[in-house]
Design a protein around this motif. Structure first.
Motif, PDB file in Angstrom:
ATOM      1  N   GLU A  17       0.748  -1.323   0.003  1.00 50.37           N
ATOM      2  CA  GLU A  17       0.127   0.020   0.048  1.00 50.37           C
ATOM      3  C   GLU A  17       0.915   1.152   0.028  1.00 50.37           C
ATOM      4  O   GLU A  17       0.473   2.069  -0.673  1.00 50.37           O
ATOM      5  CB  GLU A  17      -0.836  -0.013   1.048  1.00 50.37           C
ATOM      6  N   VAL A  18       2.006   1.309   0.824  1.00 47.89           N
ATOM      7  CA  VAL A  18       2.828   2.335   0.856  1.00 47.89           C
ATOM      8  C   VAL A  18       3.302   2.776  -0.484  1.00 47.89           C
ATOM      9  O   VAL A  18       3.285   3.536  -0.940  1.00 47.89           O
ATOM     10  CB  VAL A  18       4.081   2.190   1.823  1.00 47.89           C
ATOM     11  N   PHE A  19       3.794   1.521  -0.990  1.00 49.46           N
ATOM     12  CA  PHE A  19       4.462   1.521  -2.538  1.00 49.46           C
ATOM     13  C   PHE A  19       3.607   2.327  -3.486  1.00 49.46           C
ATOM     14  O   PHE A  19       3.866   3.237  -4.299  1.00 49.46           O
ATOM     15  CB  PHE A  19       5.155   0.177  -2.780  1.00 49.46           C
ATOM     16  N   ARG A  20       2.486   1.693  -3.525  1.00 50.47           N
ATOM     17  CA  ARG A  20       1.460   2.080  -4.716  1.00 50.47           C
ATOM     18  C   ARG A  20       0.935   3.390  -4.411  1.00 50.47           C
ATOM     19  O   ARG A  20       0.919   4.226  -5.344  1.00 50.47           O
ATOM     20  CB  ARG A  20       0.073   1.098  -4.385  1.00 50.47           C
ATOM     21  N   ARG A  21       0.809   3.882  -2.988  1.00 49.23           N
ATOM     22  CA  ARG A  21       0.382   5.337  -2.940  1.00 49.23           C
ATOM     23  C   ARG A  21       1.496   6.301  -3.274  1.00 49.23           C
ATOM     24  O   ARG A  21       1.301   7.186  -3.940  1.00 49.23           O
ATOM     25  CB  ARG A  21       0.060   5.556  -1.530  1.00 49.23           C
ATOM     26  N   VAL A  22       2.849   5.935  -3.023  1.00 49.40           N
ATOM     27  CA  VAL A  22       3.870   6.784  -3.270  1.00 49.40           C
ATOM     28  C   VAL A  22       3.922   6.942  -4.931  1.00 49.40           C
ATOM     29  O   VAL A  22       3.809   7.950  -5.338  1.00 49.40           O
ATOM     30  CB  VAL A  22       5.184   6.165  -3.013  1.00 49.40           C
ATOM     31  N   VAL A  23       3.653   5.981  -5.633  1.00 52.08           N
ATOM     32  CA  VAL A  23       3.823   5.788  -7.042  1.00 52.08           C
ATOM     33  C   VAL A  23       2.646   6.685  -7.596  1.00 52.08           C
ATOM     34  O   VAL A  23       2.755   7.610  -8.387  1.00 52.08           O
ATOM     35  CB  VAL A  23       3.864   4.299  -7.694  1.00 52.08           C
ATOM     36  N   GLU A  24       1.306   6.273  -7.071  1.00 55.29           N
ATOM     37  CA  GLU A  24       0.368   7.132  -7.542  1.00 55.29           C
ATOM     38  C   GLU A  24       0.224   8.597  -7.225  1.00 55.29           C
ATOM     39  O   GLU A  24       0.094   9.379  -8.159  1.00 55.29           O
ATOM     40  CB  GLU A  24      -0.910   6.610  -6.900  1.00 55.29           C
ATOM     41  N   GLY A  25       0.878   8.943  -6.001  1.00 55.48           N
ATOM     42  CA  GLY A  25       1.033  10.439  -5.949  1.00 55.48           C
ATOM     43  C   GLY A  25       2.244  11.282  -6.747  1.00 55.48           C
ATOM     44  O   GLY A  25       1.688  12.188  -7.163  1.00 55.48           O
ATOM     45  N   TYR A  26       3.102  10.375  -6.974  1.00 59.68           N
ATOM     46  CA  TYR A  26       4.296  10.885  -7.890  1.00 59.68           C
ATOM     47  C   TYR A  26       3.494  11.108  -9.272  1.00 59.68           C
ATOM     48  O   TYR A  26       3.771  11.995  -9.977  1.00 59.68           O
ATOM     49  CB  TYR A  26       5.271   9.919  -7.745  1.00 59.68           C
ATOM     50  N   THR A  37       1.997  12.802   4.472  1.00 58.98           N
ATOM     51  CA  THR A  37       0.808  12.599   3.373  1.00 58.98           C
ATOM     52  C   THR A  37       0.133  11.245   3.367  1.00 58.98           C
ATOM     53  O   THR A  37      -0.970  11.364   3.241  1.00 58.98           O
ATOM     54  CB  THR A  37       1.325  12.830   2.138  1.00 58.98           C
ATOM     55  N   LEU A  38       1.176  10.259   3.378  1.00 62.77           N
ATOM     56  CA  LEU A  38       0.445   8.777   3.271  1.00 62.77           C
ATOM     57  C   LEU A  38      -0.430   8.510   4.800  1.00 62.77           C
ATOM     58  O   LEU A  38      -1.498   7.732   4.358  1.00 62.77           O
ATOM     59  CB  LEU A  38       1.607   7.947   3.344  1.00 62.77           C
ATOM     60  N   THR A  39      -0.086   8.966   5.903  1.00 62.34           N
ATOM     61  CA  THR A  39      -0.835   8.674   6.841  1.00 62.34           C
ATOM     62  C   THR A  39      -2.098   9.192   6.969  1.00 62.34           C
ATOM     63  O   THR A  39      -2.914   8.872   7.847  1.00 62.34           O
ATOM     64  CB  THR A  39      -0.085   9.289   8.330  1.00 62.34           C
ATOM     65  N   SER A  47       1.679   5.232  12.218  1.00 61.99           N
ATOM     66  CA  SER A  47       2.530   6.674  12.643  1.00 61.99           C
ATOM     67  C   SER A  47       3.144   6.715  11.406  1.00 61.99           C
ATOM     68  O   SER A  47       3.509   6.049  10.701  1.00 61.99           O
ATOM     69  CB  SER A  47       3.075   6.581  13.869  1.00 61.99           C
ATOM     70  N   ALA A  48       3.640   8.091  11.211  1.00 62.61           N
ATOM     71  CA  ALA A  48       4.505   8.654  10.350  1.00 62.61           C
ATOM     72  C   ALA A  48       5.771   7.935  10.330  1.00 62.61           C
ATOM     73  O   ALA A  48       6.630   7.727   9.183  1.00 62.61           O
ATOM     74  CB  ALA A  48       4.725   9.910  10.383  1.00 62.61           C
TER      75      ALA A  48
END
Length: 354
Positions: A17-26, A37-39, A47-48
């Motif tokens: 999920e972290v990976f997917r959200r980082v890529v989608e945000g970028y 931002t992800l939290t 936690s952050a």
């Protein structure tokens, strides 16, 4: 690609999920994505600091990178490849995009080249990238080939096809050509034709020249190789690669070095230096293919991504391709269905007219 799939299989749900959200945000805004931002809308309450630890692990795996010490993360080329192959959700073009593309095909245009030129313009406008359209080449068997000297640095190759179609191709002959070497080159090719199409003849030229080197002098050899360069024909009727939307890439904010690389890419394409390779990319399989950054040497210098799809004739033979070039942070989920939809429409049009 196999390494990326293996890495994905080893990741737990939180890491994915972290990976997917980082890529989608970028991909959405081009900026590094931070842990805070992800939290905000993460699926579980974490936690952050926990997110940062996961991001560090993903960076260690080569999937994420940190452009600055205090910044968030962006995906690496490996990370983008894994996302595209395993996590990208692709639907259909939205209604507005479909309507713009459909409108291009509604006019009863008899000139296929003119129609495909408009397809390229619409594709670049819809995607805000640069479009590439490789038009079909004439596939009828060749009946006769002749070389005609126009000046010391200009010659004509005349191709007469079995169906009566004639193409005249201007080109620059190798230095020192004589009328006798031109006749010898034409005779050599005419002896090889035997009902072959231009593509089939092109594929056998090199082999035959090597096998029959003693039968043809060096001047005629050079003329054969340069005069029948399938991908380098000049003239409106035989222009195979249509490039539209160059300004969409050149006008984007970026480093001077990056813009220079993009200019170099388009200069190569406009000189048709890599058209054969472009078609080979599409011919390697049905459906849309995605090349990210340095995965293909044609686009490695510019650091661009290519989304390309072949189109086929009524016999299910690849005869051309359409594609979109853009930065590596393309909105792949939107661009892929647009390219696929356009290629299908072009193929249907060619099949219906054949």
């Amino acid at each position: 690609m196999n390494d990326a799939s293996h890495i994905l299989g080893e990741m737990n749900d939180r890491s994915r999920e972290v990976f997917r959200r980082v890529v989608e945000g970028y991909l959405q805004d081009g900026a590094p994505v931070g842990s805070r931002t992800l939290t905000r809308d993460f699926s579980e309450k974490v936690s952050a600091a926990t997110i940062r630890n996961v991001m560090q692990d993903l960076e260690y795996l080569g999937l994420l990178d940190s452009p600055h010490v205090s910044a968030g993360r962006i995906p690496t080329q490996l990370g983008l490849r894994m996302f595209v192959d395993s996590l990208l959700e692709v639907g259909t073009p939205d209604e507005t995009d479909r309507e713009k593309i459909d409108a291009t095909f509604e006019a009863n245009e008899q000139d296929v080249s003119g129609l495909l030129d408009r397809v390229g313009s619409v594709l670049s406008g819809v995607t805000q990238g640069a479009s590439l359209v490789l038009t079909p080449k004439h596939e009828a068997p060749i009946k006769h080939i002749e070389f005609v000297s126009l000046s010391p640095d200009r010659a004509l190759v005349v191709l007469v096809f079995a169906d009566g179609h004639v193409e005249n191709r201007l080109f620059t002959p190798p230095p020192g050509q004589t009328p006798s070497s031109m006749r010898e080159a034409a005779n050599f090719l005419n002896a090889l034709i035997e009902g072959k199409t231009l593509g089939e003849l092109h594929a056998t030229i090199k082999t035959e020249i090597n096998a029959r080197r003693r039968e043809i002098d060096s001047l005629a050899q050079e003329l054969v190789q340069s005069g029948l360069a399938v991908w380098e024909g000049d003239g409106d009727q035989i222009e195979r690669l249509i490039v539209r939307g160059r300004a969409n890439l050149l006008g984007q904010d970026g480093e001077t070095e990056d813009l220079d690389r993009i200019r170099h890419l388009f200069d190569d394409l406009e000189r048709k230096r890599d058209i054969a390779e472009f078609l080979e990319l599409a011919e390697e399989g049905e459906g849309v293919r995605i090349f990210i950054g340095s995965e293909n040497k044609l686009f490695s210098l510019s650091g661009s991504s290519l989304v390309v799809s072949p189109y086929m004739n009524a016999d299910r033979k690849v005869i051309g391709a359409v594609g979109v070039i853009g930065p590596t942070r393309l909105n792949y989920g939107r661009i892929v269905p647009i390219v696929n939809y356009t290629a299908q429409l072009v193929g249907k049009l060619i099949s219906d007219r054949s």
